[in-house]
Design an enzyme around this catalytic site. Structure first.
Site, PDB file in Angstrom:
ATOM      1  N   VAL A 174      31.022  40.600 -12.172  1.00 23.51           N
ATOM      2  CA  VAL A 174      30.047  41.642 -12.541  1.00 23.51           C
ATOM      3  C   VAL A 174      30.376  42.929 -11.782  1.00 23.51           C
ATOM      4  CG1 VAL A 174      27.583  42.226 -12.451  1.00 23.51           C
ATOM      5  CG2 VAL A 174      28.298  39.892 -13.014  1.00 23.51           C
ATOM      6  N   ASP A 175      30.285  44.076 -12.439  1.00 25.40           N
ATOM      7  CA  ASP A 175      30.719  45.320 -11.786  1.00 25.40           C
ATOM      8  C   ASP A 175      29.769  45.739 -10.663  1.00 25.40           C
ATOM      9  OD1 ASP A 175      28.549  46.564 -12.953  1.00 25.40           O
ATOM     10  OD2 ASP A 175      29.694  47.691 -14.412  1.00 25.40           O
ATOM     11  N   LYS A 218      32.251  43.197 -17.997  1.00 27.51           N
ATOM     12  CA  LYS A 218      32.096  41.769 -18.277  1.00 27.51           C
ATOM     13  C   LYS A 218      30.624  41.388 -18.109  1.00 27.51           C
ATOM     14  CE  LYS A 218      36.653  40.969 -16.215  1.00 27.51           C
ATOM     15  NZ  LYS A 218      37.434  40.395 -15.109  1.00 27.51           N
ATOM     16  N   ASN A 263      38.812  48.787  -7.502  1.00 24.53           N
ATOM     17  CA  ASN A 263      39.802  48.702  -6.420  1.00 24.53           C
ATOM     18  C   ASN A 263      41.005  47.837  -6.808  1.00 24.53           C
ATOM     19  OD1 ASN A 263      38.265  50.135  -4.286  1.00 24.53           O
ATOM     20  ND2 ASN A 263      36.819  48.447  -4.563  1.00 24.53           N
ATOM     21  N   SER A 316      40.705  43.316 -14.581  1.00 21.96           N
ATOM     22  CA  SER A 316      39.736  43.163 -13.496  1.00 21.96           C
ATOM     23  C   SER A 316      38.579  44.133 -13.687  1.00 21.96           C
ATOM     24  CB  SER A 316      40.420  43.452 -12.155  1.00 21.96           C
ATOM     25  OG  SER A 316      39.454  43.484 -11.128  1.00 21.96           O
ATOM     26  N   ALA A 317      37.381  43.709 -13.255  1.00 24.36           N
ATOM     27  CA  ALA A 317      36.213  44.593 -13.299  1.00 24.36           C
ATOM     28  C   ALA A 317      36.194  45.530 -12.093  1.00 24.36           C
ATOM     29  CB  ALA A 317      34.941  43.749 -13.303  1.00 24.36           C
ATOM     30  N   GLU A 373      40.271  33.322 -15.804  1.00 28.64           N
ATOM     31  CA  GLU A 373      39.092  33.818 -15.081  1.00 28.64           C
ATOM     32  C   GLU A 373      38.501  32.777 -14.144  1.00 28.64           C
ATOM     33  OE1 GLU A 373      36.894  36.063 -14.471  1.00 28.64           O
ATOM     34  OE2 GLU A 373      37.449  37.751 -15.732  1.00 28.64           O
ATOM     35  N   ASP A 374      37.880  33.235 -13.041  1.00 29.40           N
ATOM     36  CA  ASP A 374      37.157  32.320 -12.148  1.00 29.40           C
ATOM     37  C   ASP A 374      35.642  32.466 -12.298  1.00 29.40           C
ATOM     38  OD1 ASP A 374      37.095  34.922 -10.959  1.00 29.40           O
ATOM     39  OD2 ASP A 374      36.407  33.990  -9.106  1.00 29.40           O
ATOM     40  N   ASP A 417      42.387  37.829 -14.574  1.00 27.77           N
ATOM     41  CA  ASP A 417      41.421  38.478 -13.703  1.00 27.77           C
ATOM     42  C   ASP A 417      42.080  38.557 -12.322  1.00 27.77           C
ATOM     43  OD1 ASP A 417      38.883  39.272 -12.592  1.00 27.77           O
ATOM     44  OD2 ASP A 417      38.631  37.208 -11.893  1.00 27.77           O
ATOM     45  N   LEU A 418      41.535  39.367 -11.436  1.00 27.38           N
ATOM     46  CA  LEU A 418      42.127  39.498 -10.093  1.00 27.38           C
ATOM     47  C   LEU A 418      41.339  38.722  -9.036  1.00 27.38           C
ATOM     48  CD1 LEU A 418      43.870  40.808  -7.857  1.00 27.38           C
ATOM     49  CD2 LEU A 418      42.381  42.813  -8.012  1.00 27.38           C
ATOM     50  N   ASP A 419      40.099  39.206  -8.765  1.00 23.36           N
ATOM     51  CA  ASP A 419      39.313  38.651  -7.656  1.00 23.36           C
ATOM     52  C   ASP A 419      38.982  37.184  -7.914  1.00 23.36           C
ATOM     53  OD1 ASP A 419      39.104  41.176  -6.278  1.00 23.36           O
ATOM     54  OD2 ASP A 419      37.596  41.800  -7.725  1.00 23.36           O
ATOM     55  N   SER A 461      25.870  44.582  -9.971  1.00 19.13           N
ATOM     56  CA  SER A 461      25.691  43.643  -8.856  1.00 19.13           C
ATOM     57  C   SER A 461      24.541  44.117  -7.964  1.00 19.13           C
ATOM     58  CB  SER A 461      26.969  43.548  -8.012  1.00 19.13           C
ATOM     59  OG  SER A 461      28.037  43.062  -8.792  1.00 19.13           O
ATOM     60  N   LEU A 500      27.309  36.797  -9.670  1.00 18.04           N
ATOM     61  CA  LEU A 500      27.845  38.159  -9.551  1.00 18.04           C
ATOM     62  C   LEU A 500      29.358  38.241  -9.691  1.00 18.04           C
ATOM     63  CD1 LEU A 500      25.715  39.960  -6.843  1.00 18.04           C
ATOM     64  CD2 LEU A 500      25.414  39.772  -9.304  1.00 18.04           C
ATOM     65  N   LYS A 501      30.017  37.087  -9.677  1.00 19.27           N
ATOM     66  CA  LYS A 501      31.472  37.114  -9.847  1.00 19.27           C
ATOM     67  C   LYS A 501      31.799  37.763 -11.186  1.00 19.27           C
ATOM     68  CE  LYS A 501      32.880  33.215  -6.970  1.00 19.27           C
ATOM     69  NZ  LYS A 501      33.374  31.831  -6.985  1.00 19.27           N
ATOM     70  N   THR A 530      39.739  37.566  -2.855  1.00 18.74           N
ATOM     71  CA  THR A 530      38.852  38.714  -2.642  1.00 18.74           C
ATOM     72  C   THR A 530      37.417  38.437  -3.103  1.00 18.74           C
ATOM     73  OG1 THR A 530      40.005  39.513  -4.580  1.00 18.74           O
ATOM     74  CG2 THR A 530      40.387  40.721  -2.532  1.00 18.74           C
TER      75      THR A 530
HETATM   76  C1  BG6 Z   1      35.021  41.881  -9.836  1.00 20.33           C
HETATM   77  C2  BG6 Z   1      34.420  41.000  -8.779  1.00 20.33           C
HETATM   78  O1  BG6 Z   1      36.361  41.546 -10.012  1.00 20.33           O
HETATM   79  O2  BG6 Z   1      34.932  43.255  -9.462  1.00 20.33           O
HETATM   80  C3  BG6 Z   1      33.000  41.442  -8.457  1.00 20.33           C
HETATM   81  O3  BG6 Z   1      34.418  39.661  -9.241  1.00 20.33           O
HETATM   82  C4  BG6 Z   1      32.983  42.923  -8.098  1.00 20.33           C
HETATM   83  O4  BG6 Z   1      32.490  40.667  -7.402  1.00 20.33           O
HETATM   84  C5  BG6 Z   1      33.598  43.717  -9.249  1.00 20.33           C
HETATM   85  O5  BG6 Z   1      31.650  43.381  -7.875  1.00 20.33           O
HETATM   86  C6  BG6 Z   1      33.630  45.224  -8.985  1.00 20.33           C
HETATM   87  O6  BG6 Z   1      34.478  45.489  -7.917  1.00 20.33           O
HETATM   88  P1  BG6 Z   1      34.597  46.913  -7.219  1.00 20.33           P
HETATM   89  O7  BG6 Z   1      35.803  46.763  -6.340  1.00 20.33           O
HETATM   90  O8  BG6 Z   1      34.781  47.929  -8.294  1.00 20.33           O
HETATM   91  O9  BG6 Z   1      33.332  47.123  -6.455  1.00 20.33           O
HETATM   92 MG    MG Z   2      37.056  36.987 -10.620  1.00 17.72          MG
END
Ligand code: BG6
Ligand code: MG
Length: 222
Positions: free
Chosen positions: A48-49, A146, A119, A115-116, A170-171, A10-12, A53, A45-46, A18
């Site tokens: 979650v898209d 996810k 960005n 990653s979800a 994953e976190d 996972d990224l964030d 969210s 919300l971690k 982030t």
């Molecule tokens: C996940 C984050 O990686 O991406 C969430 O954990 C975030 O907090 C989701 O809402 C969606 O991200 P983005 O950049 O598409 O709004």
């Molecule tokens: Mg994450």
């Protein structure tokens, strides 16, 4: 027989902080709508898209908005998030990530990103690590986000490996559930009281020990 073919990250909140920037941007939206939004909400919300969210925040405040307003709030959140990530640079990579990737490459284990975030590619390039991935998943191209397994399965497919030979990192609670639903071994980064479904948890990436992970992974199959 099981082999360790890939580790899918996972990224964030796993590779960089982030998760905190998403929190700041969502909290600004919630404040504006007079909805309380704290760290406990953020934990849910971690992973979650974006759309889901916002739905969670609106439901918490018992607030219904029309489509145009919904889209406007999504845009506002993302605009603020983009401003925040503008500052991201290679120094923001969590300690331990580069040495972990080096250990994987040395063992011929492929590296994927699941990653979800829409960005994700931007953040990865700002961190200066895009060349280290064998495959980067596209959150926009999967049907279910996810905790559904889709993004992890699509990355395994992109890496040309079987899900059962993959380890996910994953976190987020939703992310760990996605990894387990994809039939992969789940490594959690964070609090083992929160990431209860993970097979193994490290407090942070600097504690990630590939030998320990691989041993636990191979043992889990016996
Ligand atoms: C996940 C984050 O990686 O991406 C969430 O954990 C975030 O907090 C989701 O809402 C969606 O991200 P983005 O950049 O598409 O709004
Ligand atoms: Mg994450």
């Amino acid at each position: 027989m099981m082999t360790t073919d890939a580790v899918i990250f996972d990224l964030d909140g796993v590779l960089t902080d982030t998760a905190e920037l998403h929190f700041i941007a969502w909290q600004a939206i919630a404040n504006k709508l007079n909805i309380t939004f704290d760290k406990e909400d953020n934990e849910k919300l971690k992973g979650v898209d974006r759309e889901n969210s916002l739905k969670y925040i609106l439901a918490k405040g018992n607030l219904a908005v029309g489509t145009a307003k919904f889209e406007q709030l999504l845009k506002e959140k993302n605009d603020q998030y983009l401003t925040l990530i503008n500052e991201v640079n290679p120094s923001h990579l969590f300690d331990g990530v580069l040495s972990c990737f080096a250990a994987l490459k040395k063992s011929n284990v492929k590296i994927g990103l699941a990653s979800a975030s829409k960005n994700a590619s931007l953040v990865i390039s700002k961190l200066g690590i895009e060349h280290l991935f064998d495959f980067i998943g596209d959150a926009a191209s999967v049907a279910n986000s996810k905790p559904a397994p889709d993004i992890f399965l699509s990355v395994a497919h992109g890496l040309n490996v079987l899900p059962k030979n993959c380890i996910g990192v994953e976190d987020a609670v939703a992310g760990v559930r996605a990894i387990k639903s994809a039939n992969m071994f789940a490594v959690g980064i964070g609090d083992n009281q929160i990431l209860t479904q993970a097979d193994l948890v490290f407090p942070s990436m600097s504690e990630f020990d590939f030998n320990q992970v691989e041993t636990a992974f191979l043992l889990s199959a016996t």
